[in-house]
Scaffold this active site. Structure first.
Site, mmCIF file in Angstrom:
data_model
loop_
_atom_site.group_PDB
_atom_site.id
_atom_site.type_symbol
_atom_site.label_atom_id
_atom_site.label_comp_id
_atom_site.label_asym_id
_atom_site.label_seq_id
_atom_site.Cartn_x
_atom_site.Cartn_y
_atom_site.Cartn_z
ATOM 1 C CE1 TYR A 147 -3.902 2.205 0.508
ATOM 2 C CE2 TYR A 147 -2.669 3.165 2.315
ATOM 3 C CZ TYR A 147 -3.740 3.199 1.447
ATOM 4 O OH TYR A 147 -4.652 4.229 1.522
ATOM 5 N N GLY A 209 -1.711 0.741 23.219
ATOM 6 C CA GLY A 209 -2.691 1.797 22.939
ATOM 7 C C GLY A 209 -2.103 3.190 22.992
#
Ligand code: UDP
Length: 313
Positions: A147, A209
């Protein structure tokens, strides 16, 4: 005499493409929507099918397309890591062969063409926030490179068609965009967290996170794309389009759980390889050249997005 613009949107049945088609129709354009439904659905444009200026064609941009148009928005390419890594060879082909075919069409038709590039061209950035002049830190052979490098090659093709053939081009570097009509199973963080929260399933945070992203609501992104297409002729970009608000993935999880009124617990799963640690656009150039900045804050945009997924469930 008033002549209506004929506008081609590749990837027009995708999440972002469908919103763009709708806005272009509202502005009175004739819209030719092209999609191969690799990771989109006709359902995204179902509500547009009976509008008289809308035409839908199943076509893969890896093959040439012969149509008469004045402008081209080249959005076709899976954008979610789950989708683009499923068939990485096809992802690269879509970016590169797709760019060559659409640039060839723009050249023949003397049409203006806009490429939706991506913040992925910066890879795992070593400068923060990211400015357009930064060349990036991309792994050229990792699992994201189909990508990242595909989109980088497309940018290079756009610039060369411009320099060599005088094609009028515009390059947008989109940062994470979210909103209604995101694919519920595309594995992206916003759709995953909302679906999990609404179903009372654990919220899957990859890693601890602490990685960050900047989330732009789809209406703001569409507005920016329209302004970029209409920008002064000597401005080609690349230009960052995104919301400079930066959130950790943990903050996003907590916000989504609270807004969904969910009791989901947060769990941690391994961080995917080459997952960028920080992302935030510097949008000074977009402000200056397009007079644009996002208007919709994260909570404001999450509300209709959550509603969309709630109705779907
Ligand atoms: N992510 C996560 N849980 C999920 C899906 C994604 O913690 O269920 C993380 C992912 O590892 C990345 C961030 O959220 O750090 C954004 O992921 P996404 O796939 O939405 O976009 P991208 O990585 O292309 O910015």
């Amino acid at each position: 005499m008033f002549t209506q613009k004929r506008i081609l949107v590749t990837g027009g049945a995708g999440f972002l493409g469908s919103h763009l088609c709708e806005r272009l129709l509202d502005r009175g354009a004739e819209v030719l929507c092209v999609d191969n439904y690799y990771c989109s659905t006709r359902g995204n444009v179902h509500h547009l099918l009976d509008r008289k200026n809308f035409e839908l064609i199943r076509h893969d941009v890896c093959f040439p397309l012969y149509v008469e148009v004045d402008e081209i928005y080249n959005l076709a390419c899976p954008a979610s890591p789950v989708h683009y890594q499923r068939d990485p060879v096809q992802t690269m082909k879509t970016s590169v062969a797709g760019a060559i075919n659409m640039l060839g069409l723009a050249k023949r038709m003397r049409a203006k063409i806009l490429q939706t590039s991506t913040s992925e061209v910066y890879g795992d950035p070593q400068i923060h926030p990211q400015v357009e002049s930064y060349w990036g830190n991309v792994n050229p052979h990792g699992i994201r490179s189909c990508y990242d490098e595909g989109k980088r090659a497309a940018e290079s093709l756009f610039m060369d068609y411009h320099r060599q053939h005088g094609v009028q081009i515009k390059i947008a570097r989109l940062f994470n965009t979210y909103g209604p009509r995101m694919h519920p199973n595309d594995g992206r963080v916003v759709s995953n967290f909302i679906m999990q929260a609404l179903r009372g399933q654990p919220i899957t945070i990859y890693g601890d996170g602490s990685q960050t992203r900047s989330f732009c609501y789809v209406d703001d992104t569409v507005e920016a794309l329209l302004r970029l297409m209409e920008s002064e002729p000597d401005f080609s970009g690349p230009v960052n389009l995104g919301n400079p608000g930066e959130f950790t993935i943990l903050e996003l999880a907590e916000k989504v759980v609270a807004m969904c009124g969910s009791k989901s617990e947060i769990i941690h799963e391994p961080l995917p390889k080459d997952d960028p640690t920080r992302r935030r656009p510097d949008i000074t150039l977009a402000r200056k050249k397009l007079g644009w900045e996002p208007k919709i804050a994260l909570e404001q945009g999450l509300a209709p997005t959550i509603e969309y997924f709630r109705n779907m469930i």
